[in-house]
Scaffold this motif. Sequence first.
Motif, PDB file in Angstrom:
ATOM      1  N   THR A   6       0.642  -1.006   0.005  1.00 53.37           N
ATOM      2  CA  THR A   6      -0.045   0.057  -0.064  1.00 53.37           C
ATOM      3  C   THR A   6       1.105   1.402   0.159  1.00 53.37           C
ATOM      4  N   PHE A 354      -8.788   8.821  -1.766  1.00 49.96           N
ATOM      5  CA  PHE A 354      -9.230   7.990  -2.414  1.00 49.96           C
ATOM      6  C   PHE A 354      -8.217   6.751  -1.260  1.00 49.96           C
ATOM      7  N   LEU A 358      -9.996   3.108  -0.130  1.00 47.59           N
ATOM      8  CA  LEU A 358      -9.671   2.331   0.173  1.00 47.59           C
ATOM      9  C   LEU A 358      -8.762   1.568   0.854  1.00 47.59           C
ATOM     10  N   VAL A 359      -7.637   1.763   1.987  1.00 43.58           N
ATOM     11  CA  VAL A 359      -6.581   0.717   2.387  1.00 43.58           C
ATOM     12  C   VAL A 359      -6.716   1.615   4.134  1.00 43.58           C
TER      13      VAL A 359
END
Length: 467
Positions: A6, A354, A358-359
Amino acid sequence: MGYQKTLFIKARLTFDCLSVSDACLDIMPQKSRSVFSRIIGNTGILITGRVLNAVCSFVYVAWTSQTLGLNLFGVMLLITTFATLISDITRFQSWQTLLHYGSKAFQEKDFNQFDDVLAFCIRADFFSAAIGMLVGLGGILILGTSRLGWPAEVKPDALLCMLIILFMNIGWSTGMLRLCNRFKLVTIYEFITTCVRTGGCGIGYWLHMPLGYFLFIWCLTQFTLFVTCSYAGIYLFHQYTERAFPIRKIFQRKTPVEGMWKFTLSVSFNEILDSIFQQGGTLAIGSSLGAGEAAVYRVARQISNGLSKPAQMMIPTLYPEFIRFRDQGDWHGMRLVTLKIFGLILGFSLLVFFLTVLVGERLFTYMLHYSWPGEKTILVLLVCSALFDICLVPIEPLLTVMKRISFVLKARTAIIGCYFVFLYGMMRVAGINGAALSSVISSFLMLIICAIPVVKWFTRLSENDEG
């Protein structure tokens, strides 16, 4: 390996975002284009070092939290946050003074004048550091641990931790690095301090060391940063001036330029208010909701700040360039560069948001080794607050150069007052989520207020061009 992948994606997308700006350089005048390229290049150098630091921070924070447990880890964060806050609110921003008053003398090789300015900045650093250490020790002795949300048995360790405040001011040496445009040295000494902290926390994790050990590692990291950055400043002075370091002038009580103290106090007070906003919320949550909740809030803020850090790295590179624009009277070049930077930041903000959606939850769970209900909501709110803050990145240095620092101080003072009112009110209603929401509201208000005079100034420049 998921968190490493990531972070790699984040770094890659960040550099891609920066490289997109190259396509727009052809429409800019040659001078502004070179300045913009230099800003982006220096920012990229700082980002390179911070990517490594970000990767290591996710590792050593996870090791520390897993070794100590959530509550003791929260206590450690409260102690180090308190030390950082005291250091910040007593620190003079001497690097800005060195650039503001020493840049012209340095470029023109008027080293006698430059020595006086540099000596003034060094005195300011050591004086404020000594005051900060005394305030930190006195704060713990007077307030006690109960009011700060700490157990009584950690008081001796906390008092020892306050001594390191004497070595937390690196303003003059930071100013030398920025004045000489040697940002690569920043990545070197940050790499050294990151290795010290990561290695120390790794040993503590392996041997199951107590809280006092991890506080010692934090202090050792601060001392390492002080030594390496100071050495870099001395090295640059010798390299660029080919003269002995002005040790004798450090002990002279001389203000080389009229108004230096007023300027130093003004820019320092602005940073004090920002530190109260950043660190004060964690301490308030610790005293009201407990150390565990403070740990959750602090880690969520660390993740949000980490995701937005690449844009914040522009601040050290922007200020020297704005000073040069000011000295040359090139206000149109300054406006053009500011607009390009602001557009780049807006695009980067969308990317960060974003990535958070997402993570963000995975990073949060990994670092704390604990799943907190509603952690995604906290992260999204704090990331929004951080994104509003980074939109101020080109605005605050611009207002400082335009001699509108008093306007920034008044605005920030009012916003900080509102922030703590919002904080205590919303914590009672919604707990940590309320604290995060109060941060969003305050950051948004600060952005709007500071943007108004900049927009008016840009409008006047455009009208003059048309006229």
